[in-house]
Design a protein around this motif. Structure first.
Motif, PDB file in Angstrom:
ATOM      1  N   ASP A 139       4.386  -2.602 -14.590  1.00 25.03           N
ATOM      2  CA  ASP A 139       3.434  -3.450 -13.868  1.00 25.03           C
ATOM      3  C   ASP A 139       3.891  -3.831 -12.472  1.00 25.03           C
ATOM      4  N   GLN A 140       5.192  -4.014 -12.248  1.00 24.15           N
ATOM      5  CA  GLN A 140       5.611  -4.411 -10.904  1.00 24.15           C
ATOM      6  C   GLN A 140       5.634  -3.238  -9.919  1.00 24.15           C
ATOM      7  N   PRO A 141       6.183  -2.077 -10.261  1.00 28.83           N
ATOM      8  CA  PRO A 141       5.980  -0.929  -9.378  1.00 28.83           C
ATOM      9  C   PRO A 141       4.497  -0.636  -9.147  1.00 28.83           C
ATOM     10  N   ASN A 142       3.694  -0.780 -10.210  1.00 23.83           N
ATOM     11  CA  ASN A 142       2.257  -0.535 -10.052  1.00 23.83           C
ATOM     12  C   ASN A 142       1.602  -1.580  -9.167  1.00 23.83           C
ATOM     13  N   ASN A 143       2.022  -2.835  -9.295  1.00 28.26           N
ATOM     14  CA  ASN A 143       1.462  -3.852  -8.411  1.00 28.26           C
ATOM     15  C   ASN A 143       1.765  -3.525  -6.955  1.00 28.26           C
ATOM     16  N   ALA A 144       2.993  -3.049  -6.687  1.00 26.58           N
ATOM     17  CA  ALA A 144       3.328  -2.653  -5.323  1.00 26.58           C
ATOM     18  C   ALA A 144       2.431  -1.505  -4.865  1.00 26.58           C
ATOM     19  N   LEU A 145       2.236  -0.523  -5.738  1.00 31.47           N
ATOM     20  CA  LEU A 145       1.301   0.566  -5.410  1.00 31.47           C
ATOM     21  C   LEU A 145      -0.086   0.014  -5.128  1.00 31.47           C
ATOM     22  N   VAL A 154      -7.016  -1.848 -11.057  1.00 36.80           N
ATOM     23  CA  VAL A 154      -7.595  -1.070  -9.954  1.00 36.80           C
ATOM     24  C   VAL A 154      -6.524  -0.151  -9.362  1.00 36.80           C
ATOM     25  N   GLY A 155      -5.306  -0.693  -9.186  1.00 34.77           N
ATOM     26  CA  GLY A 155      -4.220   0.139  -8.671  1.00 34.77           C
ATOM     27  C   GLY A 155      -3.920   1.310  -9.581  1.00 34.77           C
ATOM     28  N   ALA A 156      -3.919   1.064 -10.887  1.00 39.75           N
ATOM     29  CA  ALA A 156      -3.653   2.154 -11.832  1.00 39.75           C
ATOM     30  C   ALA A 156      -4.722   3.231 -11.743  1.00 39.75           C
ATOM     31  N   ALA A 157      -5.975   2.827 -11.532  1.00 35.51           N
ATOM     32  CA  ALA A 157      -7.050   3.811 -11.368  1.00 35.51           C
ATOM     33  C   ALA A 157      -6.809   4.664 -10.123  1.00 35.51           C
ATOM     34  N   LYS A 158      -6.406   4.028  -9.022  1.00 31.89           N
ATOM     35  CA  LYS A 158      -6.137   4.802  -7.800  1.00 31.89           C
ATOM     36  C   LYS A 158      -4.898   5.682  -7.974  1.00 31.89           C
ATOM     37  N   GLY A 159      -3.891   5.161  -8.710  1.00 35.46           N
ATOM     38  CA  GLY A 159      -2.742   6.000  -9.021  1.00 35.46           C
ATOM     39  C   GLY A 159      -3.153   7.247  -9.787  1.00 35.46           C
ATOM     40  N   ALA A 160      -4.122   7.080 -10.707  1.00 38.89           N
ATOM     41  CA  ALA A 160      -4.639   8.239 -11.446  1.00 38.89           C
ATOM     42  C   ALA A 160      -5.277   9.241 -10.506  1.00 38.89           C
ATOM     43  N   GLY A 161      -5.982   8.735  -9.480  1.00 45.29           N
ATOM     44  CA  GLY A 161      -6.597   9.626  -8.503  1.00 45.29           C
ATOM     45  C   GLY A 161      -5.565  10.419  -7.721  1.00 45.29           C
ATOM     46  N   ILE A 162      -4.422   9.781  -7.412  1.00 48.53           N
ATOM     47  CA  ILE A 162      -3.341  10.501  -6.729  1.00 48.53           C
ATOM     48  C   ILE A 162      -2.765  11.561  -7.667  1.00 48.53           C
ATOM     49  N   GLY A 163      -2.501  11.169  -8.913  1.00 50.49           N
ATOM     50  CA  GLY A 163      -1.906  12.096  -9.868  1.00 50.49           C
ATOM     51  C   GLY A 163      -2.794  13.281 -10.195  1.00 50.49           C
ATOM     52  N   ALA A 164      -4.111  13.065 -10.145  1.00 48.75           N
ATOM     53  CA  ALA A 164      -5.053  14.143 -10.447  1.00 48.75           C
ATOM     54  C   ALA A 164      -5.366  15.017  -9.235  1.00 48.75           C
ATOM     55  N   GLY A 165      -4.836  14.640  -8.066  1.00 45.32           N
ATOM     56  CA  GLY A 165      -5.119  15.405  -6.849  1.00 45.32           C
ATOM     57  C   GLY A 165      -6.466  15.102  -6.237  1.00 45.32           C
ATOM     58  N   ILE A 166      -7.135  14.073  -6.736  1.00 42.03           N
ATOM     59  CA  ILE A 166      -8.426  13.675  -6.163  1.00 42.03           C
ATOM     60  C   ILE A 166      -8.208  13.058  -4.788  1.00 42.03           C
ATOM     61  N   TYR A 167      -7.108  12.331  -4.632  1.00 39.79           N
ATOM     62  CA  TYR A 167      -6.673  11.854  -3.319  1.00 39.79           C
ATOM     63  C   TYR A 167      -5.502  12.718  -2.865  1.00 39.79           C
ATOM     64  N   ALA A 168      -5.512  13.084  -1.602  1.00 41.27           N
ATOM     65  CA  ALA A 168      -4.452  13.948  -1.077  1.00 41.27           C
ATOM     66  C   ALA A 168      -3.143  13.199  -0.882  1.00 41.27           C
ATOM     67  N   SER A 169      -3.223  11.876  -0.752  1.00 42.47           N
ATOM     68  CA  SER A 169      -2.031  11.090  -0.464  1.00 42.47           C
ATOM     69  C   SER A 169      -2.305   9.628  -0.796  1.00 42.47           C
ATOM     70  N   PRO A 170      -1.253   8.813  -0.908  1.00 43.59           N
ATOM     71  CA  PRO A 170      -1.473   7.373  -1.069  1.00 43.59           C
ATOM     72  C   PRO A 170      -2.269   6.774   0.084  1.00 43.59           C
ATOM     73  N   LYS A 171      -2.047   7.270   1.274  1.00 45.17           N
ATOM     74  CA  LYS A 171      -2.784   6.762   2.432  1.00 45.17           C
ATOM     75  C   LYS A 171      -4.282   6.917   2.223  1.00 45.17           C
ATOM     76  N   GLU A 172      -4.704   8.056   1.714  1.00 45.84           N
ATOM     77  CA  GLU A 172      -6.127   8.282   1.453  1.00 45.84           C
ATOM     78  C   GLU A 172      -6.609   7.389   0.306  1.00 45.84           C
ATOM     79  N   ALA A 173      -5.778   7.250  -0.724  1.00 41.50           N
ATOM     80  CA  ALA A 173      -6.184   6.454  -1.879  1.00 41.50           C
ATOM     81  C   ALA A 173      -6.427   4.996  -1.513  1.00 41.50           C
TER      82      ALA A 173
END
Length: 495
Positions: free
Chosen positions: A242-248, A440-459
Motif C-alpha cells: 500500500d505505501q509504494p502504491n500510494n506513492a505511485l 485508483v492508483g492500483a488501476a493506473k498501475g494495471a494500465g502501465i503493466g498491461a501496456g495500455i499506458y506507455a509510461s507512468p508519465k502518461e498514466a
C-alpha cells in the motif's frame, strides 16, 4: 476501455473503476462500512481472516459494477494494492492454515532483533537495507517456534496481496518489492535473501515464484470470475504494497519525490536513488515499484502505527458524542499551535520502528485541569501525530533525503487543516493535495503493466492537484511545540 483497482486494507477493501483514456474514476466503493475487525488475542497481536478480504472484495466489486453499468468484458486489466508485511501461510490444500498475522502485529520483534544481532548489522543492513525487525520473515520465525506443527504443514507463504492475486488467478507469485517487505530481498545480490532464510531455518521452497511488479501476473479464473462478477481471462498486471502504491498513486517515482498518507497508520515515503540505510534501522527501505538493480529506486519510509487510530480513539472516548471528524477539526482549529503546552505521544498501536521497535504506549503530557479541555486534547493528538512524522523525517534527511514538497491524497488526516498546517510548518515543506486514492492508483498501475499506458508519465497526466498548504509565516510556535514534544519523548524512552 476500463481498468480496475483494489486496495486491500486492514480497515476495509476498496475497489475503483477508471476509464483508461481520461483517467476518470467512474465508480468506487469500500466494504465493510465500519472498520474490519482485527483479532488481538494478546497485547501486541493483530490477526485477520484472509478470506474476509475476499468477501469484502466481492461486495465492493458488485457495488462498482452496479454503479457504473460497465460490461465486465470492457475491463482490460486489474491492479492490486495491499496492506504490507502480513503473513498468510498456505497448506498443500491451498487454504490458509491460520489467520493472517498482519502489519501492526509486533510479536516478531524479538525474532528480528535476535537475527540482527547474530547475523550482524553489517550483513543485514548491507544486504537488506534494514534490520529483520518486525517484518514478515520475523513473524514466520515466531510461527516456527510457537506453532511448530502448523509450521511443518506450510506449503507457501504469502503477503496479503499475494493471497488475493492467488485467489484471482490461481497463480502463487510475488515480486522484488514484495520480497523486500518480507525482509527477504537481498539488494546486494538482486535475489531472494537466502542467508536470512537459512538463519531462520526456512526451506526456500515455501517462497512464491518471483515476477515483476508491472507484468501479466495471471488471468482471472472462471471460478473467481463467477464469484466476483468479472470476465474470466482478465489479466492481473500490477501488484504492490500500500505505501509504494500510494506513492505511485501520487505520481512519486523519482529520487527526491515524497508521498505521505495518514490513515490507520501514517507514513512519509520518499524515493532515494542510491542504495543506502540508517545505521540504527529506524526507517524502512523497500524496493519501489520501479526499482531495478541498474537504476535503484529505494522507497525510504517512516511509519507511525498510531496515527488515525489515535484520532479515532479520541473521537470515541474524548470528543463530544456523535461529533464528526470535520467537527473535531473545527474544535482543534479553535486552539493555538502548541495546544497550550499539551503533548501527546501517539505510540499506542504496537512497536514503532522509528523508536527502534520500542513500545512506549500512548501518553499525554502537560495537562492542566484549570486550562485545558477536550479542544486542546483533540489538537494535541493531531500535532502529536505530525511530530512523530517529523521525528522520522529527520532520520530520512540524515541519509540523504530532501523533503521540500510532500504529495498527499485529500483523505483521512489530510482532510484536517490543522494537521496539514502543522506538518507544513514544522517540516518547512509545501504539501500538495491530490484527488486520488490507493485503489485508483492500483488501476493506473494495471494500465502501465498491461501496456495500455506507455509510461507512468502518461498514466498520471490527468492527476489533479486540488490544493496546496505552505508553511506558516511564523513557524516558531510549531517548532517550539515540536521541541517540547521531542523532549518529552526522549524522557519517556530514556534517551
Amino acid at each position: 476501455m476500463y481498468l480496475l483497482g483494489y486496495d486491500i486494507g486492514s480497515s476495509s477493501v476498496k475497489a475503483a473503476l477508471i476509464e483508461a483514456e481520461s483517467g476518470r474514476c467512474v465508480a468506487s466503493d469500500f466494504f465493510p462500512k465500519s472498520e474490519a475487525p482485527i483479532k488481538a488475542l494478546r497485547a501486541g497481536w493483530a490477526e485477520q481472516n484472509p478470506d474476509s478480504w475476499w468477501s469484502y472484495m466481492k461486495d465492493a466489486t458488485a457495488s462498482i459494477l452496479a454503479q457504473s453499468h460497465v460490461n465486465p468484458t470492457d475491463i482490460k486489466a486489474i491492479g492490486l494494492s495491499y496492506q504490507m508485511h502480513g503473513l498468510v501461510a498456505l497448506g498443500e490444500d491451498l487454504r490458509p492454515l491460520r489467520d493472517a498475522i498482519i502489519w501492526c502485529d509486533s510479536r516478531g520483534v524479538p525474532y528480528g532483533r535476535k537475527a540482527f544481532d547474530e547475523i550482524g548489522p553489517k550483513k543485514c543492513l548491507g544486504s537488506l537495507l534494514n534490520s529483520p525487525g518486525n517484518f514478515t520473515a520475523a513473524k514466520l520465525a515466531w510461527v516456527k517456534e510457537n506453532e511448530p506443527e502448523l509450521f511443518s504443514k506450510i506449503y507457501k507463504i504469502m503477503l496479503p496481496g499475494d493471497y488475493i492475486a492467488f485467489r484471482l488467478t490461481g497463480k502463487i507469485s510475488t515480486n522484488p518489492e514484495g520480497l523486500s517487505e518480507y525482509m527477504l530481498w537481498d539488494f546486494k545480490n538482486d535475489s531472494p535473501a537466502h542467508f536470512l532464510m537459512d538463519y531462520y531455518g526456512f526451506d526456500s521452497r515455501i517462497l512464491p515464484e518471483v515476477g515483476n511488479t508491472f507484468s501479466n501476473q495471471g488471468k482471472i479464473t472462471a471460478e473467481a470470475a463467477a464469484e466476483l462478477g468479472l470476465a474470466a481471462g482478465t489479466p492481473v498486471t500490477y501488484r504492490a504494497g500500500d505505501q509504494p502504491n500510494n506513492a505511485l498513486s501520487l505520481n512519486v517515482f523519482e529520487p527526491g519525490e515524497v508521498a505521505s498518507t495518514a490513515g490507520t497508520s501514517g507514513v512519509v515515503y520518499g524515493i532515494n536513488g542510491t542504495v543506502d540505510y540508517d545505521p540504527l534501522s529506524r526507517v524502512n527501505n523497500f524496493a519501489h515499484v520501479n526499482h531495478t538493480a541498474a537504476a535503484p529506486r529505494i522507497g525510504v519510509m517512516t511509519c507511525i502505527s498510531g496515527t488515525g487510530i489515535l484520532n479515532s480513539w479520541i473521537k470515541r472516548n474524548i470528543a463530544p458524542q456523535d461529533i464528526s471528524y470535520a467537527g473535531m477539526n473545527e474544535l482543534a482549529a479553535a486552539v493555538a499551535p502548541g495546544s497550550e503546552g499539551i503533548s501527546i505521544l501517539p505510540f499506542g498501536n504496537g512497536a514503532e520502528r522509528v523508536l527502534e521497535n520500542r513500545e512506549p504506549g500512548c501518553s499525554f503530557h502537560g495537562i492542566n485541569f484549570n486550562v485545558h479541555d477536550r479542544r486542546h486534547i483533540i489538537r494535541a493528538a493531531q500535532e502529536g501525530i505530525v511530530f512523530a512524522f517529523m521525528y522520522g523525517m529527520e532520520v530520512m534527511q540524515s541519509i540523504g533525503m530532501k523533503i521540500e514538497r510532500i504529495h498527499a491524497g485529500h483523505a483521512n488526516m489530510f482532510l484536517s487543516p490543522v494537521f496539514r498546517e502543522t506538518l507544513a510548518s514544522v517540516s518547512g515543506a509545501v504539501i500538495d493535495l491530490y484527488d486520488t486514492d490507493g485503489a485508483v492508483g492500483a488501476a493506473k498501475g494495471a494500465g502501465i503493466g498491461a501496456g495500455i499506458y506507455a509510461s507512468p508519465k502518461e498514466a498520471f497526466a490527468t492527476l489533479a492537484r486540488i490544493g496546496e498548504t505552505t508553511p506558516a509565516k511564523d513557524r516558531a510556535p510549531y517548532l517550539e511545540a515540536y521541541a517540547l514534544w521531542k523532549q518529552r519523548l526522549n524522557s519517556t524512552i530514556g534517551l
